[in-house]
Design a protein around this motif. Structure first.
Motif, short mmCIF file in Angstrom:
data_model
loop_
_atom_site.label_atom_id
_atom_site.label_comp_id
_atom_site.label_asym_id
_atom_site.label_seq_id
_atom_site.Cartn_x
_atom_site.Cartn_y
_atom_site.Cartn_z
N PRO A 184 3.67 -13.42 -3.90
CA PRO A 184 2.42 -14.21 -3.99
C PRO A 184 1.56 -14.12 -2.73
O PRO A 184 0.36 -14.39 -2.80
CB PRO A 184 2.93 -15.64 -4.21
N THR A 185 2.15 -13.78 -1.57
CA THR A 185 1.36 -13.64 -0.35
C THR A 185 0.82 -12.23 -0.18
O THR A 185 0.15 -11.94 0.80
CB THR A 185 2.19 -14.03 0.88
N LEU A 186 1.12 -11.35 -1.13
CA LEU A 186 0.61 -9.97 -1.09
C LEU A 186 -0.31 -9.65 -2.27
O LEU A 186 -1.34 -9.00 -2.10
CB LEU A 186 1.78 -8.98 -1.12
N ALA A 187 0.09 -10.12 -3.45
CA ALA A 187 -0.59 -9.70 -4.68
C ALA A 187 -2.11 -9.89 -4.65
O ALA A 187 -2.86 -8.97 -5.03
CB ALA A 187 0.02 -10.42 -5.87
N PRO A 188 -2.64 -11.05 -4.22
CA PRO A 188 -4.09 -11.23 -4.27
C PRO A 188 -4.86 -10.24 -3.40
O PRO A 188 -6.06 -10.03 -3.62
CB PRO A 188 -4.29 -12.67 -3.77
N TYR A 189 -4.18 -9.65 -2.40
CA TYR A 189 -4.88 -8.81 -1.43
C TYR A 189 -4.56 -7.32 -1.61
O TYR A 189 -5.04 -6.49 -0.85
CB TYR A 189 -4.49 -9.27 -0.01
N LEU A 190 -3.76 -7.00 -2.64
CA LEU A 190 -3.38 -5.61 -2.86
C LEU A 190 -3.68 -5.09 -4.26
O LEU A 190 -3.53 -3.90 -4.52
CB LEU A 190 -1.87 -5.42 -2.58
N THR A 191 -4.09 -5.97 -5.17
CA THR A 191 -4.33 -5.49 -6.53
C THR A 191 -5.46 -4.44 -6.56
O THR A 191 -5.33 -3.42 -7.23
CB THR A 191 -4.69 -6.66 -7.47
N LYS A 192 -6.53 -4.68 -5.83
CA LYS A 192 -7.63 -3.71 -5.81
C LYS A 192 -7.18 -2.42 -5.14
O LYS A 192 -7.45 -1.31 -5.65
CB LYS A 192 -8.83 -4.29 -5.08
N TYR A 193 -6.46 -2.55 -4.03
CA TYR A 193 -5.99 -1.36 -3.31
C TYR A 193 -5.06 -0.53 -4.19
O TYR A 193 -5.22 0.69 -4.29
CB TYR A 193 -5.26 -1.80 -2.05
N PHE A 194 -4.10 -1.17 -4.84
CA PHE A 194 -3.16 -0.42 -5.68
C PHE A 194 -3.83 0.11 -6.94
O PHE A 194 -3.43 1.15 -7.47
CB PHE A 194 -1.94 -1.27 -6.02
N SER A 195 -4.82 -0.60 -7.45
CA SER A 195 -5.56 -0.09 -8.60
C SER A 195 -6.23 1.24 -8.25
O SER A 195 -6.19 2.21 -9.02
CB SER A 195 -6.62 -1.10 -9.05
N GLU A 196 -6.82 1.29 -7.06
CA GLU A 196 -7.46 2.53 -6.61
C GLU A 196 -6.41 3.61 -6.33
O GLU A 196 -6.60 4.79 -6.68
CB GLU A 196 -8.29 2.26 -5.35
N LEU A 197 -5.29 3.22 -5.72
CA LEU A 197 -4.22 4.18 -5.40
C LEU A 197 -3.68 4.83 -6.67
O LEU A 197 -3.59 6.06 -6.77
CB LEU A 197 -3.11 3.45 -4.64
N PHE A 198 -3.31 4.01 -7.65
CA PHE A 198 -2.72 4.57 -8.87
C PHE A 198 -3.74 5.34 -9.69
O PHE A 198 -3.40 6.34 -10.33
CB PHE A 198 -2.09 3.45 -9.71
#
Length: 306
Positions: free
Chosen positions: A99-113
């Motif tokens: 929960p301390t990572l997900a809100p700040y990485l969803t956009k980054y991982f969406s672009e990565l994948f």
């Protein structure tokens, strides 16, 4: 007995009708009924009661269809495993985030994948580290992004990056002018500590506010979500800890917060991917690590392969 027979039996138990089950299985009703009869003959017992206008599983039929579901799930896992080894990108990828990572990485991982695996379906799951590590062991998740400090030694840990820890407080807070802070400098009566670890060694030295230390506070906010606590920080004298990733996102979103770096051993956490030993998705993890080395999220230092 074959897997198709088990699929027919499950469909009949679910629909309570041979004709409806046949439609679900894309087969004629006489063909399905005939296969069920053959299965019953092979097993030497009836699986279904043929009633007027209704088909109902017998006691044995209930047990058999329950086992059949497990068998079919196991068979699908065998197919998926073979596909993973043959073509790791052909099977959906499930990744867990805290929960301390997900809100700040969803956009980054969406672009990565989207860049690395444009045709692969990706599912992101948000949960606490201990729950996600169990899901990796249970094959529900392919990898879980966790701190090395929270890692389960029965799984493999692939280091991805390091990031520092900050004390977060509102703009204009009396401590805002500090260039750095030690755990002992954190005001115990204003500090909100989450019940789960962020994965920093330094956390062991942070104050643990009790009822007496926060007696002047009207609300107990420790059970709230991390981001809700951070929103509260913006308009109060309370403070909490945040990772570099969260701090960078709050800055980008113009939240009225200040972030003071910790000056003490253990102020960095090593974040990585927990995966099963000999997991066939390792080639994907290697590509993800290489991408992060070239395009790291703001605020972190890549460690993949070092």
């Amino acid at each position: 007995m074959n897997l198709r027979d088990l699929e027919y039996a499950i469909a009949v138990a679910r629909r309570g009708s041979f004709s409806a089950a046949a439609e679900d299985c894309n087969v004629s009703q006489p063909a399905l009924s005939n296969q069920i009869r053959k299965l019953e003959k092979e097993l030497g017992t009836d699986l279904f009661l043929r009633l007027s206008g209704e088909v109902r599983p017998t006691a044995c039929g209930l047990k058999v269809t329950e086992i059949a579901r497990d068998v079919l799930q196991g068979a699908q896992r065998i197919r998926d495993t073979a596909t993973e080894y043959r073509d790791p990108e052909a099977v959906p990828f499930n990744i867990g985030l805290t929960p301390t990572l997900a809100p700040y990485l969803t956009k980054y991982f969406s672009e990565l994948f989207s860049t690395l695996f444009p045709d692969m379906r990706v599912t992101m799951i948000e949960d606490l580290p201990q729950n996600m590590l169990q899901m990796v062991e249970d094959h529900t998740l392919d990898v879980a992004l966790v701190a090395r400090l929270n890692h389960n030694p029965t799984l493999e840990f692939t280091s991805i990056w390091e990031e520092p820890l900050f004390l977060a407080l509102r703009r204009g807070h009396p401590l805002e002018g500090l260039s750095s802070v030690t755990p002992e400098d954190v005001p115990v009566h204003d500090f909100i500590r989450l019940p789960h670890s962020f994965g920093y060694d330094l956390e062991a030295r942070l104050p643990t506010p009790g009822p007496e230390s926060r007696a002047s506070k009207k609300f107990d906010l420790t059970a709230l979500r991390f981001e809700t606590i951070c929103r509260h920080i913006c308009h109060s004298d309370d403070c909490t800890i945040v990772s570099a990733l969260a701090a960078e996102q709050f800055r980008a979103d113009n939240w009225p917060m200040s972030f003071i770096p910790f000056e003490a051993p253990g102020h960095l956490r090593n974040l990585g991917a927990a995966s099963r030993l000999n997991c066939p998705r390792k080639p994907l993890l290697a590509k993800i690590g290489a991408y992060i080395l070239e395009n790291p999220p703001k605020g972190v230092t890549p460690t993949f392969g070092t």
